[in-house]
Every structure is written in structure tokens, then in C-alpha cells.
Design a protein around this motif. Structure first.
Motif, PDB file in Angstrom:
ATOM      1  N   VAL A   6       0.852  -1.193   0.000  1.00 46.66           N
ATOM      2  CA  VAL A   6       0.000   0.000   0.000  1.00 46.66           C
ATOM      3  C   VAL A   6       0.886   1.240   0.000  1.00 46.66           C
ATOM      4  O   VAL A   6       1.814   1.353   0.804  1.00 46.66           O
ATOM      5  CB  VAL A   6      -0.927   0.034   1.239  1.00 46.66           C
ATOM      6  N   LEU A   7       0.601   2.160  -0.907  1.00 48.16           N
ATOM      7  CA  LEU A   7       1.221   3.486  -0.890  1.00 48.16           C
ATOM      8  C   LEU A   7       0.140   4.475  -0.484  1.00 48.16           C
ATOM      9  O   LEU A   7      -0.883   4.599  -1.159  1.00 48.16           O
ATOM     10  CB  LEU A   7       1.803   3.846  -2.258  1.00 48.16           C
ATOM     11  N   GLY A  33      -1.262  -7.071   8.499  1.00 46.00           N
ATOM     12  CA  GLY A  33      -0.263  -7.710   7.661  1.00 46.00           C
ATOM     13  C   GLY A  33       0.011  -7.033   6.339  1.00 46.00           C
ATOM     14  O   GLY A  33       0.742  -7.582   5.507  1.00 46.00           O
ATOM     15  N   LEU A  34      -0.557  -5.840   6.116  1.00 48.87           N
ATOM     16  CA  LEU A  34      -0.280  -5.125   4.874  1.00 48.87           C
ATOM     17  C   LEU A  34       1.100  -4.488   4.927  1.00 48.87           C
ATOM     18  O   LEU A  34       1.600  -4.139   6.001  1.00 48.87           O
ATOM     19  CB  LEU A  34      -1.341  -4.045   4.637  1.00 48.87           C
ATOM     20  N   GLN A  35       1.729  -4.349   3.769  1.00 49.39           N
ATOM     21  CA  GLN A  35       2.990  -3.621   3.658  1.00 49.39           C
ATOM     22  C   GLN A  35       2.656  -2.170   3.310  1.00 49.39           C
ATOM     23  O   GLN A  35       1.983  -1.931   2.307  1.00 49.39           O
ATOM     24  CB  GLN A  35       3.874  -4.236   2.577  1.00 49.39           C
ATOM     25  N   VAL A  36       3.128  -1.228   4.127  1.00 47.07           N
ATOM     26  CA  VAL A  36       2.667   0.152   3.977  1.00 47.07           C
ATOM     27  C   VAL A  36       3.844   1.109   3.808  1.00 47.07           C
ATOM     28  O   VAL A  36       4.804   1.090   4.580  1.00 47.07           O
ATOM     29  CB  VAL A  36       1.822   0.597   5.194  1.00 47.07           C
ATOM     30  N   SER A  37       3.749   1.948   2.775  1.00 47.42           N
ATOM     31  CA  SER A  37       4.644   3.088   2.597  1.00 47.42           C
ATOM     32  C   SER A  37       3.786   4.343   2.658  1.00 47.42           C
ATOM     33  O   SER A  37       2.748   4.427   1.995  1.00 47.42           O
ATOM     34  CB  SER A  37       5.372   3.024   1.255  1.00 47.42           C
ATOM     35  N   LEU A  91       7.469  12.454  -5.640  1.00 48.54           N
ATOM     36  CA  LEU A  91       6.254  11.649  -5.518  1.00 48.54           C
ATOM     37  C   LEU A  91       6.177  10.598  -6.621  1.00 48.54           C
ATOM     38  O   LEU A  91       5.904   9.407  -6.357  1.00 48.54           O
ATOM     39  CB  LEU A  91       5.043  12.585  -5.568  1.00 48.54           C
ATOM     40  N   LEU A  92       6.453  10.995  -7.840  1.00 45.24           N
ATOM     41  CA  LEU A  92       6.390  10.053  -8.964  1.00 45.24           C
ATOM     42  C   LEU A  92       7.489   8.997  -8.870  1.00 45.24           C
ATOM     43  O   LEU A  92       7.265   7.821  -9.192  1.00 45.24           O
ATOM     44  CB  LEU A  92       6.488  10.817 -10.281  1.00 45.24           C
ATOM     45  N   GLN A  93       8.676   9.397  -8.427  1.00 45.23           N
ATOM     46  CA  GLN A  93       9.757   8.425  -8.249  1.00 45.23           C
ATOM     47  C   GLN A  93       9.402   7.403  -7.170  1.00 45.23           C
ATOM     48  O   GLN A  93       9.711   6.208  -7.304  1.00 45.23           O
ATOM     49  CB  GLN A  93      11.050   9.153  -7.885  1.00 45.23           C
ATOM     50  N   THR A  94       8.730   7.859  -6.113  1.00 43.35           N
ATOM     51  CA  THR A  94       8.310   6.942  -5.052  1.00 43.35           C
ATOM     52  C   THR A  94       7.305   5.936  -5.584  1.00 43.35           C
ATOM     53  O   THR A  94       7.379   4.731  -5.281  1.00 43.35           O
ATOM     54  CB  THR A  94       7.691   7.734  -3.881  1.00 43.35           C
ATOM     55  N   ARG A  97       9.143   3.357  -7.633  1.00 48.55           N
ATOM     56  CA  ARG A  97      10.009   2.497  -6.822  1.00 48.55           C
ATOM     57  C   ARG A  97       9.192   1.490  -6.012  1.00 48.55           C
ATOM     58  O   ARG A  97       9.524   0.296  -5.951  1.00 48.55           O
ATOM     59  CB  ARG A  97      10.868   3.341  -5.884  1.00 48.55           C
ATOM     60  N   VAL A  98       8.132   1.967  -5.354  1.00 50.63           N
ATOM     61  CA  VAL A  98       7.337   1.095  -4.473  1.00 50.63           C
ATOM     62  C   VAL A  98       6.524   0.089  -5.284  1.00 50.63           C
ATOM     63  O   VAL A  98       6.311  -1.042  -4.854  1.00 50.63           O
ATOM     64  CB  VAL A  98       6.418   1.957  -3.575  1.00 50.63           C
ATOM     65  N   LYS A  99       6.013   0.514  -6.446  1.00 45.59           N
ATOM     66  CA  LYS A  99       5.142  -0.341  -7.257  1.00 45.59           C
ATOM     67  C   LYS A  99       4.006  -0.911  -6.406  1.00 45.59           C
ATOM     68  O   LYS A  99       3.872  -2.131  -6.236  1.00 45.59           O
ATOM     69  CB  LYS A  99       5.942  -1.473  -7.912  1.00 45.59           C
TER      70      LYS A  99
END
Length: 399
Positions: A6-7, A33-37, A91-94, A97-99
Motif C-alpha cells: 500500500v502506498l 499484515g499489509l505492507q505500507v509506505s 512523488l512520482l519516483q516513489t 520504486r514502491v510499485k
């Protein structure tokens, strides 16, 4: 099934309510259990963090005043094109990267229109990825009223760029339709999560709070000075002393000062506190406390503004309450929520236009003499339920 990534884009501009709710949501998502950025675009707030999640801090922006007339950087300067480009590129690079499997954007397109120079490119880029994320708008229970053309703009953006809308409220208390009548056009995308609140452990904090205490709070404090000033000025009124007298003991007034209260405002409040009659009142001024709900449960009376988090805490603790909703620059959200609470007999309220020591005193007297309020129960499991909604959207993206 693997755990989704999750972003979460979060931007607070004035108070601290958005960042508090976001931190509670992230905690609930991590526990599920979610992966969060988290991409945070506002100034850091010490009391609320995102422990356990990846935090990406954009160059901070904030509202220049309570009217939200313009955005400024951390130094109080207008946003330059270079500044905007730097934020947008980060923001766009993040995103790339995170996908992320799920992209959650707080408030936009119902609000945060002043940041469309970075949010629209974010949504367009997300849709162009080889594997586009599921895009979700995250909003509180009440939206600010807008002109018809702005409402249409929001609906058009939702149709073009979003798969779902999570409403952090309970339709049995306040349905989104009350503040956004065209929400019926979003029926296939709407998901109510319940209110996002924090369960308090009453064993953690024992210092302070009691049946002879008045608890005064104003969230982050950015627009709460007038409320606190009126409360302290009310201590001069004889009817105030009579209303709160308790066995001859001084009444404790505990003022919780938010991080956005200025030094000059704090000094003015301290001067008013020193002028209070020590035989009748004991005034304590301190920063926000993590055991706020415990203090609410123990106090004789709460006086506060009408933000999302504060009123949910009031509903959890159920003290006698006086609420002064923020109504600056045509804001309607806090007043609508406060009026609904008053309908249930759960608070007395004073409009900002009427705010003053006499009005506060009258509301206090009415609150202390009011009958018990409606035992209305809310769905307050918003963090956990939103995690389940995100997981379901990830597992069944076409539904």
C-alpha cells in the motif's frame, strides 16, 4: 495470497486531525499484515508517527492561515514552480520504486484541490504503470460543501482515476449523502469503514483527571486560541463559579495546548490563568497527552472544538460536553457533526460567531444540567475494517 503493498498519500495543511487519523489507519493496516509506505506532505507532528511503515517525507507545505487562502513552504514562503517540481518528481519516483498494489490518496478529489499539480500527475502515472495499482480515495465522514461545478469535477476525477472510495464514518450516524448528495452516483465504489478511533488503555496513565475537572482542548491549537481565551475569561464571571462549585474545593481547569499554539498565544493564556481566583480555580496548562480519552472519561466537563477525532473521543468517553465547531472561511464540516451530536443530547454547542465568556458560561451551565444523552453506539472499528476492505479490493479487483 501475498500481502499487498500500500502506498498512502497523506497531506495535512492546518490542524493535526488528518495526520492522527492517518497514523491510526496505518497502525491498523500493519497489524492486518499489509505492507505500507506513507508519503507525507505536511510538517512532522511529534505526537503521531508511522512506526513500522516506510515513511517518505516530501518537502512540507501548509496553509498560510485558517482561511486556506494559499499554501506556503516550511519557511512561510509561497510555493515556487521549482518547489512544486521537486515535490512532484519525488512523488512520482516513489510510486515507481514502491510499485504498490493499492494507492490510497487522502481527501482528493473531494479536497486538496490546491495540490492537483502533483496529484493529477500521480494518478495519471499510476494508471500508466505496467501493473496499475487499485486507486482508493480515503475521506472522513463529512465533506465540505462545494459548488455544483466542483462536485461535478470531483465525480469526473473519481470516474476517470479511482476504483473505490473509503468513507471513515458510520452511515447510521452521518451518511455521506448529507454533505455530498450526489454520493448516490458512487454507490458501486463506496465503502464505509466505521470511525477511526483509538482504544485507550486506562491503566497506562494515572496522572491527572478527576470528577472535579474541566478539560479544555483544541486539537493542534492552530485555530483554538479564541476558545481557550474565552474559557479563561469566563472564570471571572460569578455565575461560572457558582455553576462549578464543588464542596468548596477549587475546580481544576486543564488546558491541553496543541503543537501549533504560538508562543505569544501561550503567554496570553498564562496571564489569564494567573488572574484566576486561586480559591475557586486551579488552572493547569500542558501539551497534548496520549491519554486524552482517559482524561475525558474522568472529567466533569469537556470543552473542545468539533473535529473528527475529538468528537469520536467524546462519543467513546461520554462526558458532559460543550463544543465550539471551527467555522472559519465557510467551513461546514465541524458544525454539521456537532449539530448531529447535539440532536442526540450528547453536547451543548456554541457557534464561533457567538463565542465569548458569557456564551461559554451559559453553555457550561446547560451542559451540567442536561439529562443523560442518547446511548447511541457507533461503528468505531475503522482502522481494522479499512484493512479488510483493502485486502478484499486487492484479492477481487474487478468487483
Amino acid at each position: 495470497m501475498s500481502s499487498p503493498r500500500v502506498l498512502f498519500y497523506v497531506q495535512h495543511l492546518l490542524g493535526i486531525g488528518h495526520i492522527k487519523r492517518a497514523s491510526l489507519l496505518v497502525r491498523g493496516w500493519l497489524e492486518a499484515g499489509l505492507q505500507v509506505s506513507v508519503v507525507s506532505g505536511g510538517e512532522a507532528v511529534e505526537q503521531f508517527g508511522f512506526d513500522g511503515a516506510e515513511l517518505i517525507q516530501l518537502p512540507p507545505v501548509r496553509a498560510c492561515d485558517a482561511s486556506f487562502s494559499a499554501l506556503v513552504d516550511q519557511q512561510g514562503q509561497p510555493l515556487s514552480e521549482g518547489f512544486k517540481q521537486q515535490r512532484r518528481e519525488q512523488l512520482l519516483q516513489t510510486l515507481e520504486r514502491v510499485k504498490p498494489d493499492l494507492l490510497v490518496i487522502e481527501n482528493y478529489p473531494f479536497g486538496r484541490r490546491q495540490l492537483r499539480w502533483e496529484l493529477k500527475p500521480l494518478l495519471i502515472r499510476a494508471g500508466a504503470l505496467e501493473k496499475p495499482p487499485i486507486r482508493i480515495c480515503s475521506v472522513r465522514d463529512i465533506l465540505q460543501r462545494r459548488k455544483p461545478e466542483r462536485e461535478q469535477e470531483s465525480l469526473d476525477l473519481l470516474a476517470a482515476h479511482f476504483d473505490a472510495v473509503m468513507v471513515h464514518g458510520d452511515p447510521a450516524f452521518i451518511p455521506l449523502h448529507d454533505s455530498f448528495p450526489r454520493s448516490t452516483e458512487l454507490a458501486d465504489k463506496l465503502h464505509y469503514t466505521g470511525y477511526v478511533t483509538e482504544l485507550q488503555d486506562s491503566s497506562r496513565h494515572k496522572d491527572g483527571g478527576g470528577s472535579n475537572e474541566v478539560l479544555v482542548s483544541a486539537g493542534g491549537g492552530a485555530v483554538g486560541f479564541s476558545l481557550m481565551k474565552a474559557c479563561l475569561e469566563a472564570l471571572r464571571l460569578p455565575e461560572q463559579a457558582q455553576a462549578l462549585s464543588a464542596n468548596g474545593e477549587p475546580v481544576c481547569w486543564r488546558l491541553l495546548l496543541g503543537p501549533n499554539m504560538t508562543e505569544q498565544q501561550t503567554e496570553q493564556l498564562q496571564a489569564l490563568a494567573r488572574a484566576a481566583d486561586p480559591d475557586r480555580y486551579r488552572v493547569i496548562m500542558e501539551p497534548l497527552r496520549p491519554d486524552f480519552v482517559d482524561l475525558l472519561k474522568a472529567c466533569r466537563l469537556s470543552i473542545s472544538q468539533g473535529g473528527y477525532n475529538t468528537l469520536m473521543d467524546l462519543l467513546s468517553a461520554r462526558p458532559r460536553a460543550v463544543v465550539v465547531p471551527f467555522e472559519g472561511s465557510g467551513e461546514t464540516e465541524q458544525r454539521a457533526r456537532t449539530e448531529r451530536l447535539a440532536e442526540l443530547g450528547l453536547c451543548q454547542w456554541v457557534s464561533e460567531a457567538q463565542l465569548g465568556p458569557e456564551a461559554i458560561c451559559a453553555a457550561i451551565i446547560n451542559a451540567l444540567n442536561a439529562p443523560a444523552g442518547n446511548p447511541f453506539q457507533l461503528d468505531c472499528n475503522g482502522a481494522a475494517k479499512s484493512a479488510s476492505i483493502l485486502q478484499q479490493l486487492y484479492e477481487t479487483p474487478d468487483k
